[in-house]
Motif scaffolding. Structure first.
Motif, PDB file in Angstrom:
ATOM      1  N   PRO A 141       2.628  12.610  21.106  1.00  0.00           N
ATOM      2  CA  PRO A 141       2.877  14.331  21.765  1.00  0.00           C
ATOM      3  C   PRO A 141       3.420  15.232  21.186  1.00  0.00           C
ATOM      4  O   PRO A 141       2.620  15.012  19.813  1.00  0.00           O
ATOM      5  N   GLY A 150       7.883  20.577  25.681  1.00  0.00           N
ATOM      6  CA  GLY A 150       6.924  20.526  27.055  1.00  0.00           C
ATOM      7  C   GLY A 150       6.296  19.950  25.666  1.00  0.00           C
ATOM      8  O   GLY A 150       6.133  19.387  24.679  1.00  0.00           O
ATOM      9  N   ASN A 151       5.578  18.718  26.464  1.00  0.00           N
ATOM     10  CA  ASN A 151       4.380  17.679  26.247  1.00  0.00           C
ATOM     11  C   ASN A 151       4.861  16.877  24.797  1.00  0.00           C
ATOM     12  O   ASN A 151       4.435  17.110  23.765  1.00  0.00           O
ATOM     13  N   TYR A 194      11.094  12.919  24.194  1.00  0.00           N
ATOM     14  CA  TYR A 194      12.738  13.235  24.132  1.00  0.00           C
ATOM     15  C   TYR A 194      14.463  11.999  24.630  1.00  0.00           C
ATOM     16  O   TYR A 194      13.762  11.852  25.481  1.00  0.00           O
ATOM     17  N   LEU A 240      10.418  20.061  32.267  1.00  0.00           N
ATOM     18  CA  LEU A 240       9.966  19.352  31.082  1.00  0.00           C
ATOM     19  C   LEU A 240       8.926  18.439  32.025  1.00  0.00           C
ATOM     20  O   LEU A 240       7.979  18.031  30.600  1.00  0.00           O
ATOM     21  N   SER A 254       6.027  15.576  29.467  1.00  0.00           N
ATOM     22  CA  SER A 254       7.504  15.122  28.550  1.00  0.00           C
ATOM     23  C   SER A 254       7.585  13.768  29.587  1.00  0.00           C
ATOM     24  O   SER A 254       7.490  13.429  30.255  1.00  0.00           O
TER      25      SER A 254
END
Length: 256
Positions: free
Chosen positions: A102, A161-162, A165, A189, A194
């Motif tokens: 990520p 993004g990428n 979370y 996202l 994500s």
């Protein structure tokens, strides 16, 4: 569980049972932890749900620490500490990661978000940075907004993004309308590669279709659909039978 690997950063966790000091001590005595062997994550959205005290936040916190996040929340770069209250569970988990790396990440904790907001203001005062840290959160101090506004400002501006979370009860200060807007933001996202792992009580937030829901209970951890969760069932019953349920609740209260 066979799933596409695209966008997947954290594939699963395993409890290193042989290293657990005692299953009679916190948090290992919790049924969800005691019965944990391996938990696989959806490449897009995974939900941890269940009643209070079942270990959702404890498990999410341990995973976040294992990924390098501050126990109180924030990005990987946040290293402040107001009070060390996290458990040692993270030391007994093995995180199985994907080959994908990520580029972004955030551990959101509703209960300690005030501390994150304070730390951002402090770092901007002391650092003389340009751009300021707060600029990536929308440019306005999170303390100068309502809880709901500051929460959503983070979701909207800081989550780029990428990334992976981790979110603990993000609905805490969000209206139903904002929770639906949050679902839309999650979808945006996810389309930007994500992955979300969310501990929540909100049937609205649980409704993302391309996801998996794990219910933590006194029986352990069980995968289920949204419609099978107590959260959905009780909310539906209350909305459809409000007067009857209120009568029963008040009758029970009078009997006590």
């Amino acid at each position: 569980m066979r799933q596409s690997q695209q966008g997947l950063y954290l594939r699963s966790i395993k409890l290193l049972r042989e290293s657990v000091p005692s299953f009679d001590m916190y948090p290992f005595h919790l049924s969800a932890i005691r019965n944990l062997e391996e938990l696989e994550f959806h490449p897009k959205v995974t939900y941890l749900v269940g009643e209070n005290g079942m270990g959702k936040s404890t498990l999410l916190e341990a995973m976040a620490i294992g990924l390098g996040f501050n126990p109180e929340g924030g990005t990987i770069n946040f290293n402040f500490s107001t009070e060390a209250t996290h458990s040692e569970l993270h030391a007994h988990l093995r995180l199985v990661r994907s080959v994908n790396k990520p580029r972004d990440g955030f551990f959101f904790r509703a209960e300690s978000y005030y501390n994150v907001a304070t730390n951002i203001d402090q770092m901007d005062r002391e650092g003389g940075r340009s751009p300021r840290i707060i600029d990536s959160y929308g440019g306005k101090s999170l303390h100068q907004q309502s809880h709901g506004e500051s929460f959503f400002a983070t979701f909207l501006n800081r989550f780029s993004g990428n990334g992976i979370y981790m979110m603990d009860e993000p609905e805490a200060a969000l209206s139903p309308f904002r929770q639906m807007a949050m679902l839309s933001r999650i979808h945006e996202l996810v389309q930007r590669r994500s992955q979300f792992i969310i501990a929540t009580h909100s049937p609205i937030l649980m409704a993302y279709p391309d996801s998996v829901i794990y219910n933590l209970s006194s029986e352990g951890i069980e995968r289920m659909t949204l419609e099978e969760t107590d959260h959905f069932i009780l909310m539906k019953q209350f909305i459809n039978n409000r007067e009857k349920m209120l009568h029963e609740l008040f009758l029970e209260e009078n009997e006590e």
